[in-house]
Design a protein around this motif. Structure first.
Motif, PDB file in Angstrom:
ATOM      1  N   ARG A   2       0.835  -1.196   0.000  1.00 60.67           N
ATOM      2  CA  ARG A   2       0.000   0.000   0.000  1.00 60.67           C
ATOM      3  C   ARG A   2       0.876   1.255   0.000  1.00 60.67           C
ATOM      4  O   ARG A   2       0.632   2.200  -0.752  1.00 60.67           O
ATOM      5  CB  ARG A   2      -0.933  -0.003   1.208  1.00 60.67           C
ATOM      6  N   GLY A   3       1.907   1.251   0.836  1.00 61.56           N
ATOM      7  CA  GLY A   3       2.796   2.409   0.895  1.00 61.56           C
ATOM      8  C   GLY A   3       3.541   2.628  -0.409  1.00 61.56           C
ATOM      9  O   GLY A   3       3.691   3.770  -0.874  1.00 61.56           O
ATOM     10  N   ALA A   4       4.016   1.550  -1.018  1.00 59.55           N
ATOM     11  CA  ALA A   4       4.714   1.664  -2.293  1.00 59.55           C
ATOM     12  C   ALA A   4       3.778   2.189  -3.375  1.00 59.55           C
ATOM     13  O   ALA A   4       4.150   3.044  -4.196  1.00 59.55           O
ATOM     14  CB  ALA A   4       5.285   0.307  -2.694  1.00 59.55           C
ATOM     15  N   TYR A   5       2.540   1.683  -3.378  1.00 58.43           N
ATOM     16  CA  TYR A   5       1.556   2.127  -4.371  1.00 58.43           C
ATOM     17  C   TYR A   5       1.272   3.623  -4.242  1.00 58.43           C
ATOM     18  O   TYR A   5       1.234   4.356  -5.235  1.00 58.43           O
ATOM     19  CB  TYR A   5       0.266   1.323  -4.192  1.00 58.43           C
ATOM     20  N   LEU A   6       1.097   4.094  -3.011  1.00 59.95           N
ATOM     21  CA  LEU A   6       0.805   5.513  -2.796  1.00 59.95           C
ATOM     22  C   LEU A   6       2.009   6.387  -3.130  1.00 59.95           C
ATOM     23  O   LEU A   6       1.871   7.433  -3.772  1.00 59.95           O
ATOM     24  CB  LEU A   6       0.378   5.749  -1.347  1.00 59.95           C
ATOM     25  N   ALA A   7       3.197   5.986  -2.685  1.00 57.63           N
ATOM     26  CA  ALA A   7       4.393   6.803  -2.894  1.00 57.63           C
ATOM     27  C   ALA A   7       4.818   6.818  -4.358  1.00 57.63           C
ATOM     28  O   ALA A   7       5.223   7.859  -4.889  1.00 57.63           O
ATOM     29  CB  ALA A   7       5.534   6.284  -2.020  1.00 57.63           C
ATOM     30  N   GLN A   8       4.726   5.675  -5.019  1.00 65.43           N
ATOM     31  CA  GLN A   8       5.179   5.583  -6.399  1.00 65.43           C
ATOM     32  C   GLN A   8       4.141   6.088  -7.391  1.00 65.43           C
ATOM     33  O   GLN A   8       4.495   6.552  -8.478  1.00 65.43           O
ATOM     34  CB  GLN A   8       5.522   4.127  -6.737  1.00 65.43           C
TER      35      GLN A   8
END
Length: 427
Positions: A194-200
């Motif tokens: 989830r964090g990677a999806y939001l940040a990227q």
């Protein structure tokens, strides 16, 4: 004759069944696609989700002119190649998204191609937005379609030759752009993904937090390694929390605190990041903030910086800078550079102080430091500007001192650097 009669009756029965099925299907099936889409776009839950996603992407920051209507465009986005105006995202038929279909919107977001088929300038960060899921893109589209329409025609980009030729984007896209949605890593946790999806994706963090080349391209194999923000003269720090990273030693709580409040025990958001916190990250859900922190903490250690305090002339610059610090800075930031928790940020180990270029510290001394206004800190303390009180030599000396003092070991800054950034706009 009997077989002809039987064949006729069979065809008649088949025709009756076909017509009956068609009438039944017409009556009970879903609405036609266009009508179905229009109805779905009015779903309050979908619109609310889209509003949240627009906040994650900080869309209003670029698509709202100072003093203008939200999302109505008009703000000129500075680039090293000229200014690119942000378009109107309200559903106005003539100047906004009123005539856009979702497929056209999806193509712009995912492929960087406009409704007219022309490639979009990458000031619109489709290089990151391509990773957004189609479902989230639809929710975002629903929210934008729900806004009050505003008539505001987008100006023509003022780019230098040959960057004003859209044909030049073909080469740029070949070099730097690969469309593709985010693919979860099954080896990682749900929070990490989830964090990677939001940040990227919608968060498009890499658009600022990595160094671009002379053509404005992002390196393919670098993620959040830090870089100077083009045309804005601020440095977006490396975001690794491990050895030699820009956030070395930061905990999950430190990261969440900065994103939610604009302040943490490790530092305070200034410059462009203050705007991001104020308009975007302070409004994110707790689980999403922690997911982003989880992702950042997975970034690898960095190589040790080349050169540091050993380059400083200790007999001159440090002595002068130390005296200036004692006179002008120590009353707030402390003799030990630790600041006051929740009030004045620490300078010892502060990423904004030790980042490679020294730009951030120079600009804060010259222009002042203004933390974002957030729900948690509605009236944050600010640092006054010293541009009128200190000469270029004074600023260079005190900045070099704080970059070398205590546990800091960053390279000094030069007087000519201060002169350069004294005369650049605050944005």
């Amino acid at each position: 004759m009997k077989w002809l009669l039987r064949g006729f009756l069979a065809l008649l029965v088949l025709a009756i069944i076909t017509v009956a099925w068609w009438l039944f299907a017409r009556h009970h099936a879903a609405l036609p696609p266009a009508r179905t889409t229009a109805v779905k776009l009015q779903d309050p839950a979908l619109i609310a989700r889209g509003e949240y996603l627009a906040t994650v992407g900080d869309c209003a920051a670029c698509h709202t002119a100072q003093g203008g209507e939200p999302y109505a465009g008009g703000r000129a986005l500075p680039t090293p190649f000229g200014d690119v105006p942000a378009p109107n995202l309200t559903p106005d038929d003539a100047t906004g998204l009123g005539q856009w279909s979702f497929d056209a919107f999806w193509r712009a977001l995912h492929e960087g191609v406009g409704r007219d088929g022309h490639a979009l300038y990458p000031a619109f960060p489709y290089t990151s937005y391509t990773q957004v899921s189609r479902e989230d893109a639809f929710a975002l589209f629903a929210y934008l379609k729900s806004l009050p329409p505003v008539r505001n025609r987008t100006a023509t980009p003022s780019l230098r030759f040959p960057y004003d030729l859209r044909a030049s984007l073909t080469t740029w896209r070949t070099l730097y752009f690969r469309p593709g949605q985010f693919v979860p890593d099954p080896k990682q946790s749900a929070a990490w993904n989830r964090g990677a999806y939001l940040a990227q994706g919608l968060g498009h963090c890499n658009e600022c937090h990595v160094s671009r080349d002379n053509l404005g391209g992002l390196p393919r194999n670098e993620t959040l390694t830090g870089g100077q923000i083009p045309a804005q003269n601020w440095y977006a720090p490396d975001l690794s929390t491990h050895a030699h990273g820009g956030l070395e030693g930061w905990s999950t709580d430190d990261i969440v605190a900065l994103l939610r409040t604009g302040q943490s025990r490790k530092g305070t958001a200034f410059g462009p990041m203050a705007d991001v916190v104020m308009q975007s990250t302070q409004h994110l859900r707790e689980d999403d903030l922690r997911a982003i922190a989880t992702y950042l903490q997975s970034l690898p250690p960095r190589s040790a910086p080349v050169g540091g305090g050993s380059q400083v002339d200790a007999t001159a610059s440090l002595d002068r800078g130390g005296k200036l610090y004692a006179q002008q800075c120590a009353s707030c930031h402390g003799k030990d550079g630790q600041g006051v928790a929740g009030v004045y940020p620490p300078l010892a180990g502060n990423t904004s102080v030790t980042e490679p270029t020294g730009i951030n510290a120079i600009r804060v001394v010259l222009l002042g430091g203004f933390a974002p206004t957030t729900a948690a800190h509605p009236r944050p303390y600010s640092m006054p500007p010293f541009a009128q009180q200190l000469s270029d030599g004074d600023v260079a000396a005190v900045v070099s001192y704080i970059r070398h003092a205590w546990s800091n070991d960053a390279a000094p800054v030069m007087e000519r650097d201060v002169a350069t950034y004294r005369n650049t706009p605050a944005e």
